[in-house]
Structure formats: structure tokens, C-alpha cells
Design an enzyme around this catalytic site. Structure first.
Site, PDB file in Angstrom:
ATOM      1  N   LYS A  51      -0.071   5.117   3.026  1.00 45.18           N
ATOM      2  CA  LYS A  51       0.880   4.581   2.037  1.00 45.18           C
ATOM      3  C   LYS A  51       0.949   3.054   2.074  1.00 45.18           C
ATOM      4  O   LYS A  51       0.913   2.396   1.028  1.00 45.18           O
ATOM      5  CB  LYS A  51       2.283   5.140   2.306  1.00 45.18           C
ATOM      6  CG  LYS A  51       2.448   6.615   2.070  1.00 45.18           C
ATOM      7  CD  LYS A  51       3.880   7.052   2.273  1.00 45.18           C
ATOM      8  CE  LYS A  51       4.349   6.966   3.719  1.00 45.18           C
ATOM      9  NZ  LYS A  51       3.670   7.898   4.620  1.00 45.18           N
ATOM     10  N   THR A  52       1.085   2.498   3.281  1.00 45.07           N
ATOM     11  CA  THR A  52       1.266   1.053   3.387  1.00 45.07           C
ATOM     12  C   THR A  52       0.038   0.307   2.877  1.00 45.07           C
ATOM     13  O   THR A  52       0.146  -0.646   2.090  1.00 45.07           O
ATOM     14  CB  THR A  52       1.560   0.651   4.842  1.00 45.07           C
ATOM     15  OG1 THR A  52       2.784   1.260   5.256  1.00 45.07           O
ATOM     16  CG2 THR A  52       1.676  -0.854   4.992  1.00 45.07           C
ATOM     17  N   GLU A  59       6.065   1.427  -1.699  1.00 48.10           N
ATOM     18  CA  GLU A  59       5.733   2.470  -0.729  1.00 48.10           C
ATOM     19  C   GLU A  59       6.869   3.483  -0.718  1.00 48.10           C
ATOM     20  O   GLU A  59       8.039   3.124  -0.559  1.00 48.10           O
ATOM     21  CB  GLU A  59       5.539   1.860   0.653  1.00 48.10           C
ATOM     22  CG  GLU A  59       5.175   2.874   1.710  1.00 48.10           C
ATOM     23  CD  GLU A  59       4.872   2.231   3.053  1.00 48.10           C
ATOM     24  OE1 GLU A  59       4.835   2.974   4.059  1.00 48.10           O
ATOM     25  OE2 GLU A  59       4.665   1.006   3.110  1.00 48.10           O
TER      26      GLU A  59
END
Length: 468
Positions: free
Chosen positions: A123-124, A167
Site C-alpha cells: 500500500k505505502t 493509503e
């Protein structure tokens, strides 16, 4: 988790953050300040992050007190803040509006088209890449990412464009708050079972996340991941838009010719654009197949947002990573040290595979792994052991408890015992790690500190020990 439509930030009054120095909370505070909202916040200890927010106009309190929330109309908390917190109790007694961090972030997004990046892994990096790529495409996006992004200068920023990249954290269900125009799902692999209780409930949360996509919006899903691909298929069966990416030749954006290049990598993307089949060469400054996949996700979302493919590729090529994602800490005596946030077996396997392509021919890969959460250690002890077997030398530390109380018999040794080779050591004492590794590494070795806890502090300490 409250999934109502986001609030208008200008109706929040003064907003007070309890624990404002944390990465997620500071990002939201920064965004609300940029939108002209009066912000205050407290934390148990001072930090550079707090002082940066103070310079932007926030009122900062070091230490917590009921007086800090005396005239706050809205108080923001994270999942880590307990009901017994002095400030939270005072805010409730005063009748202040209480928002979870995700609800405050949703308010900061108000009026923008949201690209929400979800998934068990990546995600990051994917959200960071998407923000950098859209910026290179001239779209001046806003962004909120769970780590500092050197190429963007911060973990959050408010741009003048229509798009907001965020995010979206599934760990506590808060990813259901954002109502995105575009939702990226990198993969769906059970995790956070301390919150969800079962794999079935975890999968169901991602179905619910897809249901929060705004009418006419698009799901971007990984065709190589069964959970993600099934979500795309179900969405298309309902007549709703979905784009897929991956090495699967049936994907809408096909990834091919993925090749490592030291600390970088490259691939070719093939996709349809304006009625024609096109290809785009990507050359990345970050290593590993997982980074290639994340770049393809960001590229596909950029296409869905209407960005120019050439400019997206140029932006992705300029991305140099996020904090704690194969993050280079330095080199001494021919030993290179990196740090990574990987805290799930799949993530550990990915980062060690990337390290294998970076280490010198005669060097060894060292993994210093700190398990995160007792529940995760118990659930995935065998999988962690197998993944760590990709390193030549493994040091396993004890469990970083985070929000959990100790569980008798659950230690890092449960994982060390399951590493499939003999070059593994369990160190019960955290302080033993630096001398243990510094005395045994040799020129050409690559050392990775791995985990979501405080293992990150060991990299600089190892380099200092090597220098001595």
C-alpha cells in the site's frame, strides 16, 4: 467503523489530535492545516514531526492534559488511543465531536476525487508511486501516505489538482471510510486476524471496500493475485468498471520482461489507449518484483485518472522509494545496511528476494527480523520461518508487542525454530543484536533490518559499530 459520507473540513471547528506526532496522525493534521482548519495536538514526547506542524501553524502540547482539549470542537484519535486517555475522556465529557483518524482524513479529502490504495502488501509504495507519477503528469495531486516519501518531501500534501491519493489501511476496517473514485487493491491475503477474527471476515471486508467505490468509479486490481482478481471479476459481473494489471496475459495492463538491475529494475507495460495497443518501458530506481507490480498498479490507476502514459512512466522512473521500504541506511567496510517494514511472510519473502538481486556475488544476505504482534507470530510462524530461509544468515529477535499483551510461550524463537537451515540465531535480548551482527559480517554482505517495530533503530547502530 463509521462509513458515512465525509464531513466538510470547514465545519469541524478547532481540531485537536491526540497523539499528533505519529505518522498517520501528523499526515492528517498537515492536510487540515493546508485547508485552513485550526489544528492543535498533543503527544507524550516532543519530536521533529511536532515541530514541523507547529511551524505550519498548529498549536502543540508535549504531554497530555484535559486542559489541552478545553475549547476543541473536534477531537481526532487513532485506534491506539484508549478510552481511558485523559484528553479523550475530557473531550467526551465536554460533548466534542470524536473522529477516528480515517474520518478526519476523509474530511481532508472533501471535494477531491480519491484514489484509495488498499491491499495486504504494497500500500505505502503503491500510493507513493501513484502520487509521484500523477505529479509528474502535471496533475498536482494531494496525497496521504503512511511513510515519509523523499520524492514528495513529506508523508502528506495538499495540491491544487482534482485527485487525492490515499493509503487505505485495512487493519482496523478504517479503509471503508473514503468512498474513492478509483480503488487500487494490490492483493488480498489474510492478516490482522486479531481484529477480523477469521480469514472469511477479512475477505468480506474487501468486498465491502469495493462497495464503497463511488458510482461510475473504477477498481484497479492485480490479475496475479487470486483474491484481488476475484474482486475484479465480481465487479465486472455486476456491470461495474474494473482494470487489472500483472503478468497474466489477460490483464488490461500486462507486465512483461521484468528484469533486476542492481538496486533498480525494469519492465514493459502493454495496454490499450485511444483504441490502439501500446507499450511503455518502465525503468525503476527500486529493486524487486514487488516494486515492479506496485509500479504497474500506480500506472494503471494513472491511466484511469486520465494521465498521459509517457509522463506516468517518467514519474515512476524518478521514484526513489519510501521510508522503511528497502531503505538504504549506509555502508561501512564493504557492508551495506538496508531497512524494511516487512511484517507479513509474503512481504518478508519479497524483500529478501529483492536483496538477493542486490547483494554482491560473494556476499551474504543477513536478515535481522523482529516479529510484530503475538497473534501474527502464532498465526504465521511456519510461513515466517520459510520466508526467512531465503537469507543466508538469520537473526530473529523477540516479538514487538505493539497493541497486544504478552502471550505465554509466544516468542521469536517459534519462528527461528522453523527457518529451514542452520544459519539462524534467536536473540532474546534486543541489545545483543548489534554486537552479534557487527562481529560476524564481512565485506560484500548485505544486512536487512526487517519488521514493523523498533528494529529500524538497529541499522545506524550496526554501521556505527562497524566504523569503530
Amino acid at each position: 467503523m463509521n462509513t458515512q459520507q465525509p464531513l466538510d473540513p470547514h465545519g469541524l471547528g478547532r481540531v485537536h489530535f491526540i497523539g499528533m506526532g505519529g505518522a498517520g496522525m501528523s499526515a492528517v493534521a498537515r492536510l487540515l492545516l493546508a485547508r485552513g482548519v485550526a489544528v492543535s495536538g498533543s503527544d507524550a514526547k516532543d519530536s521533529a514531526g511536532l515541530r514541523q506542524l507547529e511551524a505550519l501553524g498548529a498549536t502543540v502540547f508535549v504531554g497530555q492534559s484535559a486542559a489541552n482539549v478545553a475549547d476543541a470542537a473536534t477531537v481526532v484519535v487513532s485506534t491506539a488511543i484508549k478510552e481511558t486517555n485523559l484528553e479523550l475522556a475530557a473531550a467526551r465529557a465536554a460533548g466534542a465531536r470524536i473522529l477516528h483518524r480515517s474520518q478526519a482524513l476523509a474530511a481532508a479529502m472533501h471535494g477531491r476525487n480519491v484514489i484509495a490504495v488498499a491491499g495486504t502488501h504494497g500500500k505505502t509504495t503503491t500510493s507513493s508511486m501513484a502520487a509521484v507519477a500523477l505529479q509528474a503528469a502535471g496533475m498536482d495531486p494531494s496525497w496521504a501516505v503512511g511513510a515519509h516519501v523523499p520524492d514528495l518531501g513529506a508523508n502528506a500534501g495538499f495540491g491544487s489538482g482534482d485527485w487525492f491519493v490515499a493509503e487505505a489501511d485495512e487493519s482496523d476496517g478504517s479503509f471503508l471510510t473514503y468512498h474513492p473514485r478509483i480503488a487500487i487493491i494490490t492483493n488480498v491475503e489474510p492478516d490482522h486476524l486479531d481484529h477480523y477474527g477469521s480469514a472469511q471476515a477479512f475477505y468480506a471486508a474487501f468486498d465491502e471496500f469495493c462497495d464503497t467505490i463511488r458510482p461510475g468509479g473504477t477498481l484497479v486490481a492485480c490479475a496475479d493475485d487470486p483474491g484481488s482478481e476475484q474482486l475484479a471479476r465480481r465487479r465486472r459481473d455486476r456491470g461495474e468498471a474494473a482494470l487489472t494489471y500483472g503478468q497474466n496475459p489477460a490483464a488490461d495492463v500486462v507486465v512483461s520482461d521484468a528484469t533486476p538491475h542492481g538496486t533498480g529494475s525494469s519492465c514493459t507495460l502493454t495496454f490499450d489507449r485511444d483504441g490502439a495497443r501500446r507499450t511503455e518501458a518502465l525503468t525503476l530506481a527500486v529493486p524487486g518484483a514487488h516494486n515492479v507490480a506496485d509500479a504497474a498498479a500506480a500506472f494503471t490507476a494513472g491511466l484511469a485518472a486520465g494521465a498521459d502514459p509517457d509522463l506516468l512512466a517518467e514519474g515512476l522512473g524518478s521514484f526513489h522509494g519510501s521510508s522503511r521500504r528497502f531503505d538504504p541506511k549506509g555502508e561501512d567496510g564493504g557492508v551495506r545496511v538496508f531497512d524494511d517494514y516487512a511484517h507479513h511472510p509474503t512481504e518478508v519473502r519479497a524483500v529478501l528476494s529483492a536483496a538477493r538481486g542486490v547483494v554482491a556475488d560473494d556476499g551474504r544476505v543477513w536478515a535481522i527480523f523482529q516479529p510484530h504482534l503475538y497473534s501474527r507470530t502464532m498465526e504465521f510462524k511456519a510461513e515466517f520461518g520459510e520466508a526467512l530461509g531465503l537469507a543466508d544468515e538469520v537473526v530473529v529477535l523477540d516479538v514487538f508487542p505493539a497493541r497486544e499483551d504478552p502471550v505465554p510461550g509466544v516468542t521469536g524463537n517459534l519462528i527461528a525454530e522453523r527457518v529451514p537451515h542452520s544459519h539462524v540465531t534467536f536473540l532474546e535480548s534486543f541489545s545483543d543484536a548489534v554486537p552479534f551482527v557487527a562481529e560476524r559480517v564481512r565485506p560484500g554482505d548485505l544486512v536487512l533490518t526487517v519488521g514493523a517495530g523498533d528494529v529500524t533503530i538497529l541499522g545506524p547502530e550496526i554501521l556505527a559499530a562497524l566504523e569503530k
